[in-house]
Scaffold this motif. Structure first.
Motif, mmCIF file in Angstrom:
data_model
loop_
_atom_site.group_PDB
_atom_site.id
_atom_site.type_symbol
_atom_site.label_atom_id
_atom_site.label_comp_id
_atom_site.label_asym_id
_atom_site.label_seq_id
_atom_site.Cartn_x
_atom_site.Cartn_y
_atom_site.Cartn_z
ATOM 1 N N ALA A 92 0.827 -1.202 0.000
ATOM 2 C CA ALA A 92 0.000 0.000 0.000
ATOM 3 C C ALA A 92 0.864 1.255 0.000
ATOM 4 O O ALA A 92 0.521 2.262 -0.634
ATOM 5 C CB ALA A 92 -0.920 -0.012 1.225
ATOM 6 N N TYR A 93 1.973 1.214 0.698
ATOM 7 C CA TYR A 93 2.877 2.369 0.742
ATOM 8 C C TYR A 93 3.412 2.689 -0.652
ATOM 9 O O TYR A 93 3.440 3.856 -1.077
ATOM 10 C CB TYR A 93 4.027 2.064 1.700
ATOM 11 N N ALA A 96 0.540 3.981 -2.970
ATOM 12 C CA ALA A 96 0.044 5.309 -2.626
ATOM 13 C C ALA A 96 1.053 6.400 -2.949
ATOM 14 O O ALA A 96 0.674 7.506 -3.348
ATOM 15 C CB ALA A 96 -0.326 5.360 -1.140
ATOM 16 N N ARG A 97 2.347 6.120 -2.782
ATOM 17 C CA ARG A 97 3.370 7.155 -2.961
ATOM 18 C C ARG A 97 3.907 7.224 -4.390
ATOM 19 O O ARG A 97 4.430 8.237 -4.804
ATOM 20 C CB ARG A 97 4.534 6.903 -2.004
ATOM 21 N N ARG A 99 2.477 7.013 -7.837
ATOM 22 C CA ARG A 99 1.239 6.932 -8.627
ATOM 23 C C ARG A 99 1.558 6.806 -10.120
ATOM 24 O O ARG A 99 1.283 7.687 -10.926
ATOM 25 C CB ARG A 99 0.372 8.150 -8.356
ATOM 26 N N THR A 107 -4.345 -0.854 -8.596
ATOM 27 C CA THR A 107 -5.465 -0.436 -7.753
ATOM 28 C C THR A 107 -6.798 -0.802 -8.388
ATOM 29 O O THR A 107 -7.716 -1.286 -7.709
ATOM 30 C CB THR A 107 -5.411 1.077 -7.503
ATOM 31 N N VAL A 158 -4.200 1.695 1.315
ATOM 32 C CA VAL A 158 -3.792 2.732 0.371
ATOM 33 C C VAL A 158 -4.426 4.069 0.757
ATOM 34 O O VAL A 158 -3.778 5.125 0.727
ATOM 35 C CB VAL A 158 -4.173 2.341 -1.066
ATOM 36 N N GLY A 159 -5.697 4.041 1.138
ATOM 37 C CA GLY A 159 -6.361 5.268 1.571
ATOM 38 C C GLY A 159 -5.749 5.853 2.824
ATOM 39 O O GLY A 159 -5.597 7.082 2.945
ATOM 40 N N ARG A 162 -2.311 7.489 1.944
ATOM 41 C CA ARG A 162 -2.471 8.771 1.261
ATOM 42 C C ARG A 162 -2.864 9.883 2.222
ATOM 43 O O ARG A 162 -2.643 11.061 1.931
ATOM 44 C CB ARG A 162 -3.513 8.631 0.148
#
Length: 277
Positions: A92-93, A96-97, A99, A107, A158-159, A162
């Motif tokens: 997830a890190y 999210a970072r 993109r 995703t 992920v949310g 962010r």
């Protein structure tokens, strides 16, 4: 003003109706678990047992290995929750970072995969576990639960990632911290509410799961609690209602207790994670 009050009353009534809808099956389950056979066969059932008894609980433990099944469910649920969180957090890190198109495609695939029915994936999973010689084993079941919980766990985290300010990462990079150090020392503590919520989701999903456990576990000593509950239903489809209700009531308690303990920490962690700019 009248419209506002009327809308608020309507909202409260809708909420009350929803709570009643959710509470009715559980309350009726509790009532059934404490009723003697004569009251269960009555044509005029009542909410409160007239002669409450614990005989259904004793009969449930005498007829089926509920303690062993509960232990198997606990091992599978805890294993799935821990592994899913450990795998999903770094993934997830990155998603999210960074993109990139690949991250966006991943995703989207995570969201789409949640629409897959159990029947669609059970055959490939069964073949993979057969080649690994993990059929009829708790490690194999844990692996399946991790695979099934990982997409949604990844989507949740992920949310949360962010929501963590990027300024913290930049400050850590200026101080000489690498990406792994930043994830472990800076991001992970701020993700504690999300990690707890994700682990809770994975635990409850695995604890209540029935289909995969039914297909993959054949030995009675290795079956989980939802599968053992079906043994209270006879070959002709007639359920032993009292013991079944007692066993089902006990099966619901762990997930309720876990949620009741953790939900305050989730809310408190969200508030404590606020950062001043």
């Amino acid at each position: 003003m009248r419209t506002s009050k009327g809308a608020r009353v309507g909202q409260y009534l809708a909420l009350l109706g929803y709570l009643v809808f959710l509470a009715f099956p559980f309350l009726w389950l509790i009532s059934t678990a404490f009723k003697p056979p004569r009251e269960l066969a009555s044509l005029h059932p009542t909410w409160i047992p007239k002669n409450p008894t614990l005989a259904n609980f004793r009969q449930a433990f005498d007829e089926q290995p509920l303690l062993q099944a509960a232990f198997n469910s606990l091992v599978a649920a805890l294993g799935a929750a821990v592994i899913a969180v450990l795998v999903a957090t770094p993934m997830a890190y990155v998603m999210a970072r960074h993109r990139t198109r690949l991250a966006k495609a991943a995703t989207g695939w995570v969201v789409v995969s949640q629409a897959f029915p159990f029947v669609l994936v059970i055959i490939p999973l069964f073949l993979v576990l057969k080649n690994l010689r993990l059929i009829n084993s708790l490690p194999g079941l844990v692996m399946v639960y991790v695979v099934w919980a990982l997409p949604f766990a990844l989507w949740m985290l992920v949310g949360y990632v962010r929501a963590v300010p990027t300024e913290l990462q930049e400050a850590a990079a200026v101080d000489g911290a690498g990406k792994l150090r930043t994830l472990v020392s800076i991001t992970a503590p701020l993700l504690a509410p999300g990690i707890v919520a994700t682990a809770l989701f994975a635990f409850i999903s695995a604890w209540n799961e029935f289909f995969f456990a039914l297909v993959l576990l054949k030995t009675p000593e290795k079956q989980t609690l939802p599968v053992v509950l079906t043994h209270f239903i006879g070959a002709e489809g007639v359920a032993d209602l009292g013991p079944l209700a007692a066993a089902a009531f006990l099966a619901t308690l762990p997930s309720l207790v876990v949620f009741a303990i953790i939900q305050k920490r989730i809310t408190g962690g969200m508030l404590a994670g606020a950062v001043k700019s």
